[in-house]
Design a protein around this motif. Structure first.
Motif, PDB file in Angstrom:
ATOM      1  N   ALA A 149       0.839  -1.190   0.000  1.00 40.44           N
ATOM      2  CA  ALA A 149       0.000   0.000   0.000  1.00 40.44           C
ATOM      3  C   ALA A 149       0.880   1.247   0.000  1.00 40.44           C
ATOM      4  O   ALA A 149       1.981   1.242   0.580  1.00 40.44           O
ATOM      5  CB  ALA A 149      -0.910  -0.014   1.236  1.00 40.44           C
ATOM      6  N   PRO A 150       0.458   2.319  -0.678  1.00 36.47           N
ATOM      7  CA  PRO A 150       1.264   3.538  -0.686  1.00 36.47           C
ATOM      8  C   PRO A 150       1.361   4.110   0.720  1.00 36.47           C
ATOM      9  O   PRO A 150       0.478   3.893   1.559  1.00 36.47           O
ATOM     10  CB  PRO A 150       0.477   4.474  -1.618  1.00 36.47           C
ATOM     11  N   PRO A 151       2.439   4.828   1.012  1.00 32.89           N
ATOM     12  CA  PRO A 151       2.586   5.382   2.358  1.00 32.89           C
ATOM     13  C   PRO A 151       1.527   6.438   2.631  1.00 32.89           C
ATOM     14  O   PRO A 151       0.979   7.058   1.717  1.00 32.89           O
ATOM     15  CB  PRO A 151       4.001   5.984   2.335  1.00 32.89           C
ATOM     16  N   ASN A 152       1.238   6.641   3.894  1.00 31.53           N
ATOM     17  CA  ASN A 152       0.322   7.690   4.282  1.00 31.53           C
ATOM     18  C   ASN A 152       1.014   9.033   4.025  1.00 31.53           C
ATOM     19  O   ASN A 152       2.062   9.322   4.601  1.00 31.53           O
ATOM     20  CB  ASN A 152      -0.051   7.551   5.756  1.00 31.53           C
ATOM     21  N   VAL A 153       0.430   9.836   3.147  1.00 34.56           N
ATOM     22  CA  VAL A 153       1.105  11.048   2.680  1.00 34.56           C
ATOM     23  C   VAL A 153       1.313  12.038   3.817  1.00 34.56           C
ATOM     24  O   VAL A 153       2.406  12.593   3.995  1.00 34.56           O
ATOM     25  CB  VAL A 153       0.301  11.686   1.527  1.00 34.56           C
ATOM     26  N   THR A 154       0.265  12.303   4.597  1.00 32.93           N
ATOM     27  CA  THR A 154       0.391  13.302   5.659  1.00 32.93           C
ATOM     28  C   THR A 154       1.362  12.852   6.748  1.00 32.93           C
ATOM     29  O   THR A 154       2.103  13.660   7.297  1.00 32.93           O
ATOM     30  CB  THR A 154      -0.987  13.600   6.262  1.00 32.93           C
ATOM     31  N   THR A 155       1.375  11.550   7.045  1.00 36.28           N
ATOM     32  CA  THR A 155       2.320  11.042   8.045  1.00 36.28           C
ATOM     33  C   THR A 155       3.751  11.218   7.572  1.00 36.28           C
ATOM     34  O   THR A 155       4.636  11.626   8.345  1.00 36.28           O
ATOM     35  CB  THR A 155       2.033   9.565   8.347  1.00 36.28           C
ATOM     36  N   ALA A 156       3.986  10.919   6.293  1.00 31.69           N
ATOM     37  CA  ALA A 156       5.338  11.078   5.738  1.00 31.69           C
ATOM     38  C   ALA A 156       5.758  12.542   5.743  1.00 31.69           C
ATOM     39  O   ALA A 156       6.907  12.871   6.045  1.00 31.69           O
ATOM     40  CB  ALA A 156       5.384  10.506   4.324  1.00 31.69           C
ATOM     41  N   MET A 157       4.824  13.454   5.435  1.00 30.30           N
ATOM     42  CA  MET A 157       5.153  14.876   5.440  1.00 30.30           C
ATOM     43  C   MET A 157       5.510  15.341   6.846  1.00 30.30           C
ATOM     44  O   MET A 157       6.460  16.099   7.058  1.00 30.30           O
ATOM     45  CB  MET A 157       3.978  15.697   4.899  1.00 30.30           C
ATOM     46  N   ALA A 158       4.744  14.898   7.841  1.00 33.83           N
ATOM     47  CA  ALA A 158       4.994  15.310   9.224  1.00 33.83           C
ATOM     48  C   ALA A 158       6.366  14.863   9.690  1.00 33.83           C
ATOM     49  O   ALA A 158       7.051  15.579  10.428  1.00 33.83           O
ATOM     50  CB  ALA A 158       3.904  14.748  10.130  1.00 33.83           C
ATOM     51  N   ALA A 215      -2.652   9.167  -3.944  1.00 34.92           N
ATOM     52  CA  ALA A 215      -1.370   8.500  -3.709  1.00 34.92           C
ATOM     53  C   ALA A 215      -1.302   7.142  -4.402  1.00 34.92           C
ATOM     54  O   ALA A 215      -0.226   6.705  -4.819  1.00 34.92           O
ATOM     55  CB  ALA A 215      -1.140   8.333  -2.207  1.00 34.92           C
ATOM     56  N   GLY A 216      -2.436   6.448  -4.543  1.00 35.51           N
ATOM     57  CA  GLY A 216      -2.411   5.139  -5.184  1.00 35.51           C
ATOM     58  C   GLY A 216      -2.090   5.208  -6.667  1.00 35.51           C
ATOM     59  O   GLY A 216      -1.454   4.294  -7.216  1.00 35.51           O
ATOM     60  N   GLY A 217      -2.480   6.286  -7.349  1.00 34.07           N
ATOM     61  CA  GLY A 217      -2.226   6.391  -8.785  1.00 34.07           C
ATOM     62  C   GLY A 217      -0.995   7.193  -9.141  1.00 34.07           C
ATOM     63  O   GLY A 217      -0.635   7.280 -10.319  1.00 34.07           O
ATOM     64  N   GLY A 218      -0.330   7.789  -8.155  1.00 33.33           N
ATOM     65  CA  GLY A 218       0.868   8.583  -8.419  1.00 33.33           C
ATOM     66  C   GLY A 218       0.662  10.025  -7.989  1.00 33.33           C
ATOM     67  O   GLY A 218      -0.333  10.651  -8.375  1.00 33.33           O
ATOM     68  N   ILE A 219       1.582  10.554  -7.199  1.00 32.08           N
ATOM     69  CA  ILE A 219       1.445  11.906  -6.687  1.00 32.08           C
ATOM     70  C   ILE A 219       2.833  12.470  -6.381  1.00 32.08           C
ATOM     71  O   ILE A 219       3.739  11.729  -5.965  1.00 32.08           O
ATOM     72  CB  ILE A 219       0.562  11.932  -5.415  1.00 32.08           C
ATOM     73  N   THR A 220       2.987  13.757  -6.609  1.00 35.12           N
ATOM     74  CA  THR A 220       4.207  14.479  -6.238  1.00 35.12           C
ATOM     75  C   THR A 220       3.783  15.682  -5.408  1.00 35.12           C
ATOM     76  O   THR A 220       3.011  16.519  -5.882  1.00 35.12           O
ATOM     77  CB  THR A 220       5.004  14.941  -7.474  1.00 35.12           C
ATOM     78  N   VAL A 221       4.271  15.747  -4.176  1.00 37.66           N
ATOM     79  CA  VAL A 221       3.865  16.786  -3.224  1.00 37.66           C
ATOM     80  C   VAL A 221       5.030  17.743  -2.999  1.00 37.66           C
ATOM     81  O   VAL A 221       6.180  17.308  -2.833  1.00 37.66           O
ATOM     82  CB  VAL A 221       3.425  16.176  -1.883  1.00 37.66           C
ATOM     83  N   PHE A 222       4.720  19.037  -3.001  1.00 42.22           N
ATOM     84  CA  PHE A 222       5.692  20.083  -2.665  1.00 42.22           C
ATOM     85  C   PHE A 222       5.205  20.724  -1.363  1.00 42.22           C
ATOM     86  O   PHE A 222       4.389  21.640  -1.379  1.00 42.22           O
ATOM     87  CB  PHE A 222       5.801  21.103  -3.783  1.00 42.22           C
ATOM     88  N   CYS A 223       5.681  20.207  -0.231  1.00 42.37           N
ATOM     89  CA  CYS A 223       5.159  20.671   1.060  1.00 42.37           C
ATOM     90  C   CYS A 223       6.045  21.776   1.627  1.00 42.37           C
ATOM     91  O   CYS A 223       7.258  21.619   1.718  1.00 42.37           O
ATOM     92  CB  CYS A 223       5.035  19.512   2.031  1.00 42.37           C
ATOM     93  N   PRO A 224       5.449  22.912   2.007  1.00 41.94           N
ATOM     94  CA  PRO A 224       6.232  23.993   2.621  1.00 41.94           C
ATOM     95  C   PRO A 224       6.750  23.583   3.994  1.00 41.94           C
ATOM     96  O   PRO A 224       6.108  22.827   4.720  1.00 41.94           O
ATOM     97  CB  PRO A 224       5.221  25.148   2.716  1.00 41.94           C
ATOM     98  N   THR A 225       7.904  24.096   4.346  1.00 41.69           N
ATOM     99  CA  THR A 225       8.481  23.815   5.656  1.00 41.69           C
ATOM    100  C   THR A 225       7.642  24.464   6.753  1.00 41.69           C
ATOM    101  O   THR A 225       6.796  25.326   6.500  1.00 41.69           O
ATOM    102  CB  THR A 225       9.918  24.346   5.728  1.00 41.69           C
ATOM    103  N   ASP A 226       7.895  24.064   7.980  1.00 41.26           N
ATOM    104  CA  ASP A 226       7.134  24.606   9.111  1.00 41.26           C
ATOM    105  C   ASP A 226       7.310  26.119   9.236  1.00 41.26           C
ATOM    106  O   ASP A 226       6.345  26.844   9.527  1.00 41.26           O
ATOM    107  CB  ASP A 226       7.568  23.917  10.408  1.00 41.26           C
ATOM    108  N   ASP A 227       8.524  26.612   9.034  1.00 42.73           N
ATOM    109  CA  ASP A 227       8.760  28.058   9.114  1.00 42.73           C
ATOM    110  C   ASP A 227       7.961  28.802   8.050  1.00 42.73           C
ATOM    111  O   ASP A 227       7.397  29.877   8.314  1.00 42.73           O
ATOM    112  CB  ASP A 227      10.249  28.363   8.957  1.00 42.73           C
TER     113      ASP A 227
END
Length: 268
Positions: free
Chosen positions: A37-46, A71-83
């Motif tokens: 199963a694909p990884p949990n996106v929000t958990t990986a970002m955190a 996430a199952g079909g393919g995704i690329t996330v650009f997550c801003p840093t906490d700051d």
């Protein structure tokens, strides 16, 4: 008796025929293993330095479900840093609920791009917030050397990709140093000021020789007045007295002596 023997022998013969067939079939084949199963996106970002952004996604049901299903079909996330998220929060809070969800979805592309493939896919990209022609929600990926940046018309500065959180097909997550602002939610950035016009060409070097100016015409000075008749004797005497009065004492004494001699010679 024969019929009984045949009847008794019949089942035995059937068994002899079925046993070879069962042996030929062999053990049952195993079913192929299910893909992980694909990884949990929000958990990986955190875990990768984007906890503040992951918390915003978790607080938006629309954004959270869209991220995980993509996430199952393919995704690329650009997550801003906490700051970056903390600096942007005052503007984020002013958005509507739909606007917040669209901003969060604007930070992901529904295609898996590895870090290397981003460098060969410059140009405009659709995002999870794109909905046909009604809502473009596109941004532009650009490469400058080894740096990958993301730019929109709503921001004068591009967001820069800093690090890789996850890069395993079908999910890639990269951190960026700024919140990416869609022009659909924010005003376009002001155009840069035009470049100043070039300065006029400097004059050529001036000659070191002084400039030639014509000499002014000077009128002839008036000559001495024409001589008049000789002054009377009285005037001559007065002139001599004035001259004698202005002379030094010795000169006056010598002049008086000469006058006395002259008078004596006249009386003789």
């Amino acid at each position: 008796m024969r019929r009984l023997r045949l009847a008794a022998a019949a089942p035995h013969g059937v068994l002899l025929i079925l046993l070879p067939l069962a042996a030929a079939a062999g053990p049952a084949a195993k079913a192929p293993a299910a893909p992980p199963a694909p990884p949990n996106v929000t958990t990986a970002m955190a875990k990768g330095g984007c906890k503040a952004f992951a918390d915003l996604i978790a607080a938006s049901p629309d954004a959270s479900s869209t991220y995980q299903s993509a996430a199952g079909g393919g995704i690329t996330v650009f997550c801003p840093t906490d700051d970056a998220v903390r600096a942007f929060l005052p503007r984020y809070k002013n958005l509507t609920a739909d606007g917040k969800a669209e901003l969060l979805l604007f930070h992901a592309v529904p295609v898996y791009y590895s870090r290397g493939s981003l460098k060969s896919n410059n140009g405009v990209m659709n995002t999870l917030a794109t909905d046909g022609a009604a809502k473009n929600y596109n941004f532009t990926v650009q490469n400058e050397g080894d740096a990958v940046t993301i730019k929109t018309a709503a921001s004068g500065d591009a967001a820069r990709v800093k690090s890789t959180v996850v890069d395993a097909d079908p999910v890639a997550i990269f951190t960026v140093d700024a919140v990416i602002e869609p022009v659909e939610l924010f005003k376009p950035a002001p155009s840069p000021a035009p470049a100043p016009s070039p300065a006029p060409a400097a004059d050529g070097p001036k000659s070191s020789k002084p400039a030639h100016h014509p000499a002014p015409v000077v009128a002839d000075a008036p000559g001495p007045a024409a001589a008049t008749d000789s002054p009377p004797a009285d005037q001559k005497k007065e002139a001599k007295k004035s001259a004698a009065a202005g002379a030094p004492p010795c000169v006056r004494w010598f002049a008086a002596a000469l006058a006395a001699v002259a008078m004596a010679s006249t009386l003789a």
